[in-house]
Enzyme design. Structure first.
Site, PDB file in Angstrom:
ATOM      1  N   ARG A 183      20.121  44.190   0.742  1.00 32.18           N
ATOM      2  CA  ARG A 183      21.331  44.651   0.028  1.00 32.18           C
ATOM      3  C   ARG A 183      21.066  45.840  -0.884  1.00 32.18           C
ATOM      4  O   ARG A 183      21.653  45.950  -1.961  1.00 32.18           O
ATOM      5  CB  ARG A 183      21.972  43.522  -0.805  1.00 32.18           C
ATOM      6  CG  ARG A 183      22.481  42.382   0.046  1.00 32.18           C
ATOM      7  CD  ARG A 183      23.451  41.492  -0.719  1.00 32.18           C
ATOM      8  NE  ARG A 183      23.482  40.167  -0.127  1.00 32.18           N
ATOM      9  CZ  ARG A 183      23.603  39.032  -0.800  1.00 32.18           C
ATOM     10  NH1 ARG A 183      23.750  39.030  -2.102  1.00 32.18           N
ATOM     11  NH2 ARG A 183      23.627  37.886  -0.159  1.00 32.18           N
ATOM     12  N   ARG A 211      27.047  46.978  -3.675  1.00 34.97           N
ATOM     13  CA  ARG A 211      27.800  47.013  -4.918  1.00 34.97           C
ATOM     14  C   ARG A 211      27.025  47.395  -6.168  1.00 34.97           C
ATOM     15  O   ARG A 211      27.623  47.753  -7.180  1.00 34.97           O
ATOM     16  CB  ARG A 211      28.509  45.668  -5.143  1.00 34.97           C
ATOM     17  CG  ARG A 211      29.400  45.266  -3.967  1.00 34.97           C
ATOM     18  CD  ARG A 211      30.439  44.245  -4.377  1.00 34.97           C
ATOM     19  NE  ARG A 211      31.323  44.778  -5.400  1.00 34.97           N
ATOM     20  CZ  ARG A 211      32.392  45.543  -5.162  1.00 34.97           C
ATOM     21  NH1 ARG A 211      32.708  45.862  -3.939  1.00 34.97           N
ATOM     22  NH2 ARG A 211      33.129  45.967  -6.148  1.00 34.97           N
ATOM     23  N   ARG A 254      33.571  53.321  -0.989  1.00 30.04           N
ATOM     24  CA  ARG A 254      34.239  52.142  -0.419  1.00 30.04           C
ATOM     25  C   ARG A 254      35.653  51.929  -0.951  1.00 30.04           C
ATOM     26  O   ARG A 254      36.420  51.147  -0.388  1.00 30.04           O
ATOM     27  CB  ARG A 254      33.415  50.877  -0.709  1.00 30.04           C
ATOM     28  CG  ARG A 254      32.297  50.572   0.273  1.00 30.04           C
ATOM     29  CD  ARG A 254      32.807  50.114   1.625  1.00 30.04           C
ATOM     30  NE  ARG A 254      33.924  49.184   1.534  1.00 30.04           N
ATOM     31  CZ  ARG A 254      33.837  47.899   1.223  1.00 30.04           C
ATOM     32  NH1 ARG A 254      32.675  47.361   1.002  1.00 30.04           N
ATOM     33  NH2 ARG A 254      34.923  47.145   1.161  1.00 30.04           N
ATOM     34  N   ASP A 287      27.441  44.383   8.825  1.00 29.53           N
ATOM     35  CA  ASP A 287      27.450  42.996   8.358  1.00 29.53           C
ATOM     36  C   ASP A 287      27.161  42.098   9.550  1.00 29.53           C
ATOM     37  O   ASP A 287      27.432  42.475  10.693  1.00 29.53           O
ATOM     38  CB  ASP A 287      28.802  42.629   7.739  1.00 29.53           C
ATOM     39  CG  ASP A 287      28.704  41.290   6.989  1.00 29.53           C
ATOM     40  OD1 ASP A 287      28.268  41.295   5.830  1.00 29.53           O
ATOM     41  OD2 ASP A 287      29.028  40.242   7.587  1.00 29.53           O
ATOM     42  N   TYR A 310      29.272  30.085   9.536  1.00 25.54           N
ATOM     43  CA  TYR A 310      30.542  30.708   9.133  1.00 25.54           C
ATOM     44  C   TYR A 310      31.673  30.321  10.083  1.00 25.54           C
ATOM     45  O   TYR A 310      32.785  30.023   9.661  1.00 25.54           O
ATOM     46  CB  TYR A 310      30.403  32.228   9.065  1.00 25.54           C
ATOM     47  CG  TYR A 310      29.609  32.683   7.859  1.00 25.54           C
ATOM     48  CD1 TYR A 310      30.144  32.576   6.576  1.00 25.54           C
ATOM     49  CD2 TYR A 310      28.334  33.204   7.994  1.00 25.54           C
ATOM     50  CE1 TYR A 310      29.415  32.983   5.458  1.00 25.54           C
ATOM     51  CE2 TYR A 310      27.597  33.605   6.880  1.00 25.54           C
ATOM     52  CZ  TYR A 310      28.151  33.493   5.620  1.00 25.54           C
ATOM     53  OH  TYR A 310      27.430  33.879   4.521  1.00 25.54           O
TER      54      TYR A 310
END
Ligand code: 1CP
Length: 349
Positions: free
Chosen positions: A25, A29, A38, A74, A150
């Site tokens: 990562r 963010r 973004r 992703d 998921y």
């Protein structure tokens, strides 16, 4: 003359004293320049725009001088591309419109047509063209268990109760689901490799929730299937909380096993067994500790990593969104400056 990226030498167990570093990562963010580009673009859409993917992938390389870029995408992108109705919700993560609850849904799960993701190949080619030759481009995919978690839970989960119930109660159906997911992940990786990704990481982030027996019988064979289809590049295999699974994860066939912060790398190396490099494993929470603490704990990680036949420095999991980017930049410089001498000293012992 082209310089072999240090990450590839480490994965091939031929690094000497050089110590490559990148962060899971690293794009994302924690970077203001990421938040800026973004702005107003949904996550899944941003993964399908080659110029945006290229920019975001390169941002942490420019800022931190890390030794590898990880392709910005992703683990859910290939499932969405195959036709699974899902969203990636800000602050939540993947959310599945119709979680898998029946055998028919598993039979109906579509395959991924490699021709349907030309944007992924285009982004990889552009990144490779812009990336300095001594930096490696890492492609990635989700491993069947983590993807299945998921699809079955419908989104992020704490206990994976429905996933485990399917695995234990309907093992043949579970295997059918994982065989399909393994095919999708392998196709996603092949598209990235064929376009120029030089190494791959298979993320089985949530596999640490399993007992070794369940991992060995119902998970490892499917991950091994994916890894065997991409054996032409170095393969990294990572999960969180895998202390009791490290030997089995090494057995899945990767060249490098990623280790979280809970097990020191020398002990992890003993558990994984001979012939595999390790990646890790500074606790991401330490990034907010005083610098001297970070430096000392980083030295410990480097010394312990010298016990393995290869070491790629990383955090034990992803960069927290709240991390100070300047700390990461300083950490990379520190590893580049002190890493080789620390390794040389540890290797001489
Ligand atoms: O709006 C946003 O910015 C969304 C946040 C985000 C980002 C930046 C998500 C949603 N995914 C990503 C990118 C991403 N995902 C990358 C490339 C960036 C990089 O590493 O530099 C990678 C490698 C992933 C892989 C990924 N997605 C994993 C495996 C890695 C890991 O962290 O363990 C997992 C489990 C996912 C699912 C996912 N996607 C996004 C979130 C928040 C999550 C986790 C949700 C949960 O907690 O279950």
């Amino acid at each position: 003359m082209t310089e072999t990226p240090s990450l590839l030498s480490a994965a091939a167990r031929q690094q000497g004293n050089a110590l490559p570093v990148w962060f899971m990562r690293q794009a994302g963010r924690s970077l203001p320049e990421y938040r800026a580009v973004r702005e107003g673009v949904p996550m899944l859409e941003s993964c399908r725009r080659p110029e945006l993917v290229t920019e975001i992938t390169l941002q942490p390389v420019r800022r931190h001088d890390v030794d590898a870029a990880i392709f910005f995408s992703d683990i859910m992108v290939p499932l969405a591309a195959a036709g699974v109705d899902l969203e990636i919700k800000a602050g939540v993560g993947p959310v599945i419109a119709e979680p898998i609850r029946t055998a028919q849904q598993i039979r109906d799960l579509p395959d991924l047509d490699p021709e349907s993701i030309p944007d992924i190949a285009e982004a990889i080619r552009t990144i490779r063209a812009e990336l300095a030759p001594h930096k490696a481009l890492i492609g990635f995919a989700g491993a069947p268990f983590t993807l299945a978690s998921y699809l079955v839970e419908g989104g992020p989960s704490k206990d994976y109760a429905r996933t485990k119930a399917l695995m234990a109660g309907e093992p043949l159906l579970w295997d059918e689901l994982c065989e399909k997911l393994a095919r999708i992940s392998a196709t996603f990786l092949r598209v990235q490799i064929d376009a120029g990704a030089q190494a791959v990481q298979l993320f089985d982030s949530w596999v640490g929730s399993l007992a070794p027996y369940d991992y060995a019988t119902r998970v490892q064979p499917h991950s091994a299937q994916v890894l065997s289809r991409v054996a032409d590049v170095p393969r990294i295999h990572f999960g969180v909380g895998t202390g009791e699974l490290l030997r089995l994860m090494g057995g899945a066939g990767a060249d490098v096993v990623g280790v979280d912060w809970r097990v020191p790398l020398d002990e992890a190396t003993r558990r994984i067994g001979p012939g595999r490099a390790v990646q890790g494993n500074l606790d991401p929470a330490l990034l907010s500790a005083p610098w001297e603490v970070i430096a000392e704990r980083t030295r410990d990680v480097i010394r312990a990593g010298a016990a393995a036949p290869g070491h790629i420095f990383n955090l034990g999991h992803g960069v927290p969104a709240t991390a100070d980017p300047d700390v990461l930049t300083r950490l990379v410089a520190f590893i580049h400056q002190e890493g080789p001498a620390l390794r040389a000293e540890a290797l001489a012992r």
